[in-house]
Scaffold this motif. Structure first.
Motif, PDB file in Angstrom:
ATOM      1  N   UNK A  78      89.539  34.516 167.051  1.00 16.52           N
ATOM      2  CA  UNK A  78      88.407  33.694 166.625  1.00 16.52           C
ATOM      3  C   UNK A  78      88.901  32.585 165.696  1.00 16.52           C
ATOM      4  N   UNK A  79      88.003  31.669 165.393  1.00 18.16           N
ATOM      5  CA  UNK A  79      88.316  30.640 164.410  1.00 18.16           C
ATOM      6  C   UNK A  79      88.630  31.316 163.077  1.00 18.16           C
ATOM      7  N   UNK A  80      89.715  30.879 162.430  1.00 20.21           N
ATOM      8  CA  UNK A  80      90.050  31.447 161.134  1.00 20.21           C
ATOM      9  C   UNK A  80      90.842  32.731 161.216  1.00 20.21           C
ATOM     10  N   UNK A  81      91.349  33.048 162.416  1.00 16.18           N
ATOM     11  CA  UNK A  81      92.107  34.291 162.519  1.00 16.18           C
ATOM     12  C   UNK A  81      93.588  34.069 162.233  1.00 16.18           C
ATOM     13  N   UNK A  82      93.963  32.833 161.972  1.00 16.85           N
ATOM     14  CA  UNK A  82      95.350  32.562 161.591  1.00 16.85           C
ATOM     15  C   UNK A  82      96.237  32.100 162.728  1.00 16.85           C
ATOM     16  N   UNK A  83      95.626  31.671 163.833  1.00 15.66           N
ATOM     17  CA  UNK A  83      96.430  31.212 164.978  1.00 15.66           C
ATOM     18  C   UNK A  83      97.195  29.949 164.620  1.00 15.66           C
ATOM     19  N   UNK A  84      96.436  28.947 164.140  1.00 15.95           N
ATOM     20  CA  UNK A  84      97.067  27.661 163.809  1.00 15.95           C
ATOM     21  C   UNK A  84      98.067  27.830 162.678  1.00 15.95           C
ATOM     22  N   UNK A  85      97.729  28.695 161.713  1.00 14.00           N
ATOM     23  CA  UNK A  85      98.635  28.896 160.574  1.00 14.00           C
ATOM     24  C   UNK A  85      99.959  29.477 161.042  1.00 14.00           C
ATOM     25  N   UNK A  86      99.919  30.361 162.035  1.00 11.67           N
ATOM     26  CA  UNK A  86     101.162  30.909 162.576  1.00 11.67           C
ATOM     27  C   UNK A  86     102.030  29.773 163.120  1.00 11.67           C
ATOM     28  N   UNK A  87     101.376  28.875 163.876  1.00  6.56           N
ATOM     29  CA  UNK A  87     102.116  27.752 164.462  1.00  6.56           C
ATOM     30  C   UNK A  87     102.687  26.861 163.368  1.00  6.56           C
ATOM     31  N   UNK A  88     101.852  26.550 162.368  1.00  8.07           N
ATOM     32  CA  UNK A  88     102.319  25.659 161.298  1.00  8.07           C
ATOM     33  C   UNK A  88     103.421  26.322 160.474  1.00  8.07           C
ATOM     34  N   UNK A  89     103.356  27.651 160.380  1.00  8.98           N
ATOM     35  CA  UNK A  89     104.404  28.356 159.633  1.00  8.98           C
ATOM     36  C   UNK A  89     105.741  28.216 160.342  1.00  8.98           C
TER      37      UNK A  89
END
Lengths: 385, 348
Positions: A42-53
């Motif tokens: 879902x939105x806010x589950x940390x998908x994008x953050x994983x990529x940015x990390x």
């Protein structure tokens, strides 16, 4: 096939005024060479953050707290710990070996520079040697074929240019061209680099199936349609033939017909360039179409990783099941997951999903489940297994 | 071609603007009774008896439209009236005072804009770090300083302690003589430019010396203003998606900030910079008065104080022309900075 990226115990936190946001908690994830790994959630589950990390571009006030991200460099044939790399080294990897396509193509392109400018920037940054070689060939041809008065006047300059381009092609950061690039008038000696990068840009645009690529290159982003813009962004990401292409919801903001074309494009890229793709999406249908393996994320931690068939046929984690049930289908009553997404400021204790889980047990409240392999290539983080 | 027709269209727009402005200001002067306005022509107590006659001659008791019509027909024949403050026609007065003010603006504007943009960019790039805090404190300090106070303090220091280092007025007396001599051709009446054109280094340096204090006084507040604006504008553009794209490309922070973020952040700054420049050319009353630097501001202020209606109207006319022109330049500059902006809002 070995792993291209190996993420272990990755923890990302945001230090905001309201408190510490647990964006990613102890994430373990592998991306294999040549595969397309989907991350759904879902939105806010940390998908994008994983990529940015992976790119080490977590925005302020976020921080990568702990963990390791190991990247296997095919050219050097060695493993690199990304989180320990200096900022300069990391920059030489971004856009070169690991690149990213963002969700909103309209926002991802700078409105005041032409498409060609923005793509050739990548070549000028990461492929100077290649550009130097190509420019050198151009000068060689001129030196060989040039005759007449104009050529004899220009000949000394061509020799100078040849020396400069030779240096660029052979040394990593040669002094003379670097110095001249700051001097007005003399920096024009280096114009062939720019010219070559423009040519490569047009080739790249053709590669992502943009018709009339040479004309599109001199257009500004606002003069193109959404699909075109997304193609341009993909071209930018593919410019240096990256080993890993991260696509963050690349189809979300596009029309359905364009979406289909984009997915086709991604499939072709993977086959032709042999790149691994990390495909982030919240659309399970899209994930099933492009991905080889899918990872399901909930509130900053991983629930389940499996191959596409396995995940859709035998979902094991209660959240994955609930997620698949909530996909709208004709003739079936739409199911929803009760409750709301976990508050990242005060995440629930133990398993993040337990307040909404239909089969929660007392132990779920206290302890977080580790990822376990329940069958071949099927990992689940749940106390039920 | 598009540009030329756009400029012509915008210049035609000047006509209604000028009518509007003059009707407005003329209307305000109508609030004074005919007797009050007639008494302005009286310089001697004995002439008091002439007032009814003066009202008759100048038509001061006529209806508003008739008086306005009289004035505007005079304007069309090139007569803006008589400026009693300096004893010359209003048109000549404007030309006489403009160079001084223009000189001040020419030197102050680049300093203000470049410094403001530079500091604002630096502050935004170092958000919430010491450099940002430092520049912000400086900006609040500079923005809150009253111009007259800063001018007086500078004067106290440089006229009192370092006498003769940075003197008041536009030129020192020997240089004034050089400038007024027959061999010195006054092309523009802007001393520094004339000095360069006449190849007189001493005059140039002297004029520059006289400019330093007023320019500093003017700049401090305005730099603070532009800096604040640039900072917030930069922060907005640094948060955009294309900045993340640029970073993901592997560009260095310097290129990201100076190439990708700054150009997008310039639009509001250009707008304000235009008004800062126009505002300065319109006269900076306080600064000019403090440093006895006689320019448009000083003249307009004197005229207003002495209720010199013809001068005030002339000044208002000049003002409106200037603002429309500056607006035009600003609009054309937009198209240079941002390709999405089309002149006249016509999409190609």
């Amino acid at each position: 096939m070995g792993n291209l990226i190996r993420i272990r115990d990755l923890t990302v936190r945001f230090y905001t005024y309201e408190g510490v946001v647990h964006a990613i908690d102890d994430l373990d994830l592998d991306i294999r060479q040549g595969e397309t790994l989907g991350i759904v959630g879902e939105t806010g589950s940390g998908k994008t953050m994983t990529a940015l990390a992976i790119l080490r571009l977590i925005p302020y006030p976020g921080r990568i707290e702990s963990g390791s991200i190991v990247f296997f460099d095919r050219d050097l044939h060695s493993e690199i710990e990304l989180l320990k790399l200096s900022e300069d080294k990391m920059r030489s990897i971004r856009g070169n070996k690991i690149s990213m396509v963002f969700q909103e193509p309209g926002a991802a392109l700078n409105p005041v520079y032409t498409i060609g400018d923005q793509i050739s920037e990548v070549f000028l940054l990461h492929q100077r040697r290649e550009l130097g070689k190509r420019a050198n060939k151009q000068v060689d041809r001129l030196l060989r074929d040039g005759d007449g008065l104009a050529a004899s006047i220009k000949r000394p300059f061509w020799h100078w240019q040849k020396r400069l381009y030779n240096k660029i092609a052979q040394e990593s950061n040669p002094f003379e061209p670097r110095f001249l690039s700051h001097v007005p008038l003399f920096r024009r000696l280096l114009w062939r680099l720019k010219n070559e990068s423009k040519l490569l840009t047009v080739d790249m645009l053709k590669d992502v199936e943009i018709p009339d690529a040479a004309r599109v290159a001199v257009h500004y982003p606002h003069e193109l349609s959404g699909g075109m813009k997304q193609r341009a962004v993909i071209a930018m990401a593919l410019a240096c033939s990256p080993e890993l292409l991260i696509a963050d919801e690349p189809t979300t903001s596009l029309d359905v017909t364009i979406q289909a074309q984009m997915l086709e494009l991604f499939r072709r890229i993977k086959v032709e360039k042999g790149a691994s793709v990390l495909f982030i999406t919240h659309n399970l249908g899209v994930a099933s179409e492009v991905c080889d393996r899918v990872a399901v994320m909930y509130a900053g931690s991983l629930c389940e990783v499996a191959s596409v068939e396995e995940l859709f046929l035998h979902p094991s984690h209660p959240y994955t099941k609930a997620l698949l049930d909530s996909v709208p289908m004709p003739g079936k009553e739409l199911q929803t997951i009760p409750g709301a997404l976990a508050d990242p400021l005060n995440p629930p204790s133990g398993c993040r999903f337990h307040p909404r889980c239909p089969s929660a047990t007392p132990v779920c409240q206290q302890e977080k489940a580790k990822l376990k392999e329940i069958s071949k290539d099927h990992m689940v983080a749940c106390h039920l297994f | 071609m598009e540009l030329r027709s756009y400029i012509i269209r915008r210049l035609l727009f000047l006509i209604p603007v000028l009518f509007g402005v003059t009707i407005f200001i003329f209307g305000i002067t109508m609030l004074f009774s005919p007797i009050e306005r007639a008494s302005l022509y009286v310089t001697d107590a004995r002439q008091m008896t002439n007032i009814p006659q003066l009202i008759e001659t100048y038509g001061l008791d006529q209806p508003f439209w008739v008086q306005y019509g009289n004035w505007i027909s005079e304007v069309f024949s090139g007569n803006l009236g008589w400026s009693r403050v300096v004893g010359m026609p209003v048109g000549d007065a404007i030309w006489a005072f403009l160079p001084a003010t223009l000189e001040l603006s020419i030197f102050a504007t680049p300093i203000i804009i470049l410094m403001g943009i530079f500091l604002g960019t630096k502050a935004a790039a170092h958000k919430d770090r010491p450099l940002d805090h430092g520049t912000r404190v400086m900006a609040i300090f500079g923005w809150s300083l009253p111009t007259f106070w800063l001018g007086l303090i500078l004067m106290m220091v440089f006229y009192g302690y370092f006498t003769g280092l940075l003197p008041p007025s536009r030129l020192s007396i020997p240089m004034e003589l050089v400038v007024n001599s027959a061999s010195f051709i006054r092309y523009t009446h802007i001393n520094t430019i004339d000095a360069i054109l006449n190849l007189k280094g001493a005059v140039f340096l002297d004029a520059l010396r006289h400019l330093i204090l007023p320019v500093i006084t003017l700049s401090v507040t305005q730099v603070a203003f532009i800096m604040r604006l640039m900072r917030s504008s930069m922060l907005e553009s640094l948060g955009k998606g294309y900045i993340l794209t640029a970073r993901a490309k592997g560009l260095s922070e310097r290129v990201v900030v100076n190439k990708h973020a700054r150009r997008n952040a310039l639009i509001p700054v250009i707008t304000v910079a235009g008004y800062v420049f126009a505002g300065m050319v319109n006269g900076v009353v306080i600064t000019e008065t403090i440093f006895t630097y006689k320019g448009l501001g000083w003249w307009a202020w004197q005229s207003a104080v002495r209720l010199d209606i013809a001068s005030v109207l002339g000044f208002a006319l000049f003002n409106s022309v200037l603002f429309v022109l500056v607006n035009l330049v600003v609009d054309i500059l937009y198209t240079r900075v941002d390709p999405r902006v089309r002149l006249g809002g016509v999409m190609q």
